[in-house]
Design a protein around this motif. Structure first.
Motif, PDB file in Angstrom:
ATOM      1  N   VAL A   5       0.915  -1.156  -0.034  1.00  0.00           N
ATOM      2  CA  VAL A   5       0.030  -0.010  -0.136  1.00  0.00           C
ATOM      3  C   VAL A   5       0.811   1.074  -0.044  1.00  0.00           C
ATOM      4  N   THR A   6       0.283   2.122  -0.540  1.00  0.00           N
ATOM      5  CA  THR A   6       0.816   3.567  -0.352  1.00  0.00           C
ATOM      6  C   THR A   6       0.213   4.387   0.938  1.00  0.00           C
ATOM      7  N   ALA A   7       0.860   5.352   1.387  1.00  0.00           N
ATOM      8  CA  ALA A   7       0.378   6.262   2.751  1.00  0.00           C
ATOM      9  C   ALA A   7      -0.912   6.485   2.281  1.00  0.00           C
ATOM     10  N   VAL A   8      -1.940   6.199   3.633  1.00  0.00           N
ATOM     11  CA  VAL A   8      -3.208   6.490   3.383  1.00  0.00           C
ATOM     12  C   VAL A   8      -3.533   7.993   4.256  1.00  0.00           C
ATOM     13  N   VAL A  35       2.799  -3.851   3.583  1.00  0.00           N
ATOM     14  CA  VAL A  35       3.925  -3.146   3.361  1.00  0.00           C
ATOM     15  C   VAL A  35       3.849  -1.750   2.829  1.00  0.00           C
ATOM     16  N   VAL A  36       4.257  -0.688   3.511  1.00  0.00           N
ATOM     17  CA  VAL A  36       3.871   0.587   2.712  1.00  0.00           C
ATOM     18  C   VAL A  36       5.263   1.182   2.329  1.00  0.00           C
ATOM     19  N   ARG A  37       4.804   1.878   1.188  1.00  0.00           N
ATOM     20  CA  ARG A  37       5.761   2.665   0.575  1.00  0.00           C
ATOM     21  C   ARG A  37       5.301   3.867   0.239  1.00  0.00           C
ATOM     22  N   ASP A  38       6.064   4.771  -0.418  1.00  0.00           N
ATOM     23  CA  ASP A  38       5.673   6.357  -0.624  1.00  0.00           C
ATOM     24  C   ASP A  38       4.911   6.440  -1.897  1.00  0.00           C
ATOM     25  N   ARG A  41       5.117   3.367  -7.656  1.00  0.00           N
ATOM     26  CA  ARG A  41       6.300   2.711  -8.428  1.00  0.00           C
ATOM     27  C   ARG A  41       6.782   1.606  -7.458  1.00  0.00           C
ATOM     28  N   ALA A  42       7.119   2.026  -6.339  1.00  0.00           N
ATOM     29  CA  ALA A  42       7.706   1.201  -5.350  1.00  0.00           C
ATOM     30  C   ALA A  42       6.737   0.120  -4.961  1.00  0.00           C
ATOM     31  N   VAL A  43       5.407   0.116  -5.091  1.00  0.00           N
ATOM     32  CA  VAL A  43       4.584  -0.804  -4.827  1.00  0.00           C
ATOM     33  C   VAL A  43       4.756  -1.806  -6.097  1.00  0.00           C
ATOM     34  N   MET A  44       4.594  -1.286  -6.831  1.00  0.00           N
ATOM     35  CA  MET A  44       4.732  -2.335  -8.312  1.00  0.00           C
ATOM     36  C   MET A  44       5.895  -3.001  -8.336  1.00  0.00           C
ATOM     37  N   GLU A  45       6.928  -2.437  -7.969  1.00  0.00           N
ATOM     38  CA  GLU A  45       8.152  -3.045  -7.761  1.00  0.00           C
ATOM     39  C   GLU A  45       8.104  -4.228  -6.713  1.00  0.00           C
ATOM     40  N   LEU A  46       7.558  -3.903  -5.729  1.00  0.00           N
ATOM     41  CA  LEU A  46       7.303  -5.037  -4.787  1.00  0.00           C
ATOM     42  C   LEU A  46       6.694  -6.313  -5.307  1.00  0.00           C
ATOM     43  N   GLY A  50       7.849 -10.219  -6.389  1.00  0.00           N
ATOM     44  CA  GLY A  50       7.408 -11.204  -5.760  1.00  0.00           C
ATOM     45  C   GLY A  50       7.349 -11.153  -4.142  1.00  0.00           C
ATOM     46  N   GLN A  51       7.558  -9.877  -3.781  1.00  0.00           N
ATOM     47  CA  GLN A  51       7.586  -9.519  -2.198  1.00  0.00           C
ATOM     48  C   GLN A  51       6.272  -9.262  -1.428  1.00  0.00           C
ATOM     49  N   VAL A  52       5.235  -9.155  -2.376  1.00  0.00           N
ATOM     50  CA  VAL A  52       3.897  -8.998  -1.909  1.00  0.00           C
ATOM     51  C   VAL A  52       2.904  -9.772  -2.886  1.00  0.00           C
ATOM     52  N   GLU A  53       2.003 -10.502  -2.011  1.00  0.00           N
ATOM     53  CA  GLU A  53       0.921 -11.299  -3.078  1.00  0.00           C
ATOM     54  C   GLU A  53      -0.257 -10.419  -3.601  1.00  0.00           C
ATOM     55  N   SER A  54      -0.372  -9.082  -2.806  1.00  0.00           N
ATOM     56  CA  SER A  54      -1.220  -8.380  -3.246  1.00  0.00           C
ATOM     57  C   SER A  54      -1.130  -6.817  -3.195  1.00  0.00           C
ATOM     58  N   ALA A  55      -1.842  -5.879  -3.742  1.00  0.00           N
ATOM     59  CA  ALA A  55      -1.479  -4.492  -3.279  1.00  0.00           C
ATOM     60  C   ALA A  55      -2.827  -3.537  -3.683  1.00  0.00           C
ATOM     61  N   TRP A  56      -2.813  -2.590  -2.865  1.00  0.00           N
ATOM     62  CA  TRP A  56      -3.837  -1.632  -3.251  1.00  0.00           C
ATOM     63  C   TRP A  56      -3.206  -0.554  -3.834  1.00  0.00           C
ATOM     64  N   ILE A  57      -3.646  -0.193  -5.343  1.00  0.00           N
ATOM     65  CA  ILE A  57      -3.072   0.653  -6.141  1.00  0.00           C
ATOM     66  C   ILE A  57      -3.943   1.516  -6.952  1.00  0.00           C
ATOM     67  N   CYS A  58      -3.578   2.166  -7.850  1.00  0.00           N
ATOM     68  CA  CYS A  58      -4.469   3.139  -8.340  1.00  0.00           C
ATOM     69  C   CYS A  58      -4.817   2.583  -9.840  1.00  0.00           C
ATOM     70  N   GLY A  59      -5.834   3.298 -10.460  1.00  0.00           N
ATOM     71  CA  GLY A  59      -6.392   2.855 -11.581  1.00  0.00           C
ATOM     72  C   GLY A  59      -5.409   3.131 -12.760  1.00  0.00           C
ATOM     73  N   TYR A  60      -4.447   4.123 -12.831  1.00  0.00           N
ATOM     74  CA  TYR A  60      -3.359   4.141 -13.678  1.00  0.00           C
ATOM     75  C   TYR A  60      -2.531   3.012 -13.893  1.00  0.00           C
ATOM     76  N   PRO A  61      -1.788   2.883 -12.622  1.00  0.00           N
ATOM     77  CA  PRO A  61      -1.083   1.760 -12.940  1.00  0.00           C
ATOM     78  C   PRO A  61      -1.521   0.393 -13.217  1.00  0.00           C
ATOM     79  N   PHE A  62      -2.978   0.233 -12.858  1.00  0.00           N
ATOM     80  CA  PHE A  62      -3.637  -1.071 -13.139  1.00  0.00           C
ATOM     81  C   PHE A  62      -3.820  -1.009 -14.756  1.00  0.00           C
TER      82      PHE A  62
END
Length: 258
Positions: A5-8, A35-38, A41-46, A50-62
């Motif tokens: 996730v990114t910061a909420v 696992v929090v990143r700023d 892009r850092a979340v996508m790299e995770l 293979g360092q995360v099994e799921s992520a809460w991202i934005c529609g654009y990177p999706f």
């Protein structure tokens, strides 16, 4: 199970994510951690590593990386799997009144992979005939809450921000929202989704999907949703993000083919 996730926007972010992880761990009968990143892009790299099994991202990177992702669940905001992007300015000022007024101004962004915090701004400025070189400057605040704070402090004349986050900040009485105002709202876009890498087995993340979708059906889950200012989660569909995909395909250097 690890979730990127990114910061909420919450002031007690660490405490909240600890409570949410405990709830999901109980419902999935497995250890869940965030696992929090700023930045996205850092979340996508995770996910790529293979360092995360799921992520809460934005529609654009999706839509940009959809070939390697699979939708897991989509949040509901005010009962709908959609939100809007906003253009904000300091409260009490008279300009900008629209995207065309940004010439000679400083615009705050949140993340180069954010739909509401970057892509929408690029598309709207292009439509208004405003180039990045027409701006007096760009303020990369990294995080929508920081965009609102930067505009409130008049470090920027305007900000491109996630409307759900601005609305939630206002509901929570945060100064970044109290001292800014909305001058433009986009048409509805697909809400930032929970995704999983396509290489991850669907069966392995099915318990997480079920736990998210069932959150609104018990008091503890509903309390967590209330803290996020969300109504619940649904399965969702890639078609929710067609408007973002179309906008990105028409925006130079978006990484989405036309």
């Amino acid at each position: 199970m690890r979730i990127g996730v990114t910061a909420v926007m919450l002031s007690d972010q660490t405490a909240f994510l600890t409570r949410w992880a405990a709830y999901l761990s109980d419902r999935t009968q497995t250890s869940v951690s965030f696992v929090v990143r700023d930045q996205y892009r850092a979340v996508m790299e995770l996910m790529s590593a293979g360092q995360v099994e799921s992520a809460w991202i934005c529609g654009y990177p999706f839509v940009r990386y959809q070939s390697s992702l699979r939708l897991l669940a989509v949040p509901l905001y005010r009962g709908m799997p959609q939100y809007q992007a906003y253009l904000i300015r300091p409260r009490g000022t008279t300009t900008p009144q629209s995207w065309s007024d940004l010439r000679g101004k400083v615009l705050a962004y949140s993340d180069p992979l954010s739909n509401s915090g970057w892509l929408v701004a690029q598309a709207q400025m292009a439509a208004a005939g405003v180039a990045s070189t027409d701006l007096r400057g760009q303020f990369f605040a990294y995080g929508h809450r920081n965009v609102a704070d930067a505009v409130a402090a008049r470090l920027a004349d305007a900000g491109a921000i996630d409307g759900y986050i601005w609305d939630t900040m206002l509901k929570l009485g945060m100064q970044g929202a109290l001292q800014t105002e909305v001058v433009w709202r986009s048409t509805p876009c697909g809400f930032p989704p929970f995704v999983t890498p396509s290489l991850v087995s669907p069966a392995s993340v099915e318990p997480l999907r079920n736990a998210l979708i069932e959150m609104s059906k018990d008091p503890t889950g509903q309390g967590l949703l209330d803290s996020l200012n969300l109504s619940g989660f649904v399965d969702g569909s890639p078609a929710l993000y067609d408007s973002i995909r179309q906008m990105a395909s028409q925006t130079p250097n978006s990484g989405v083919p036309s």
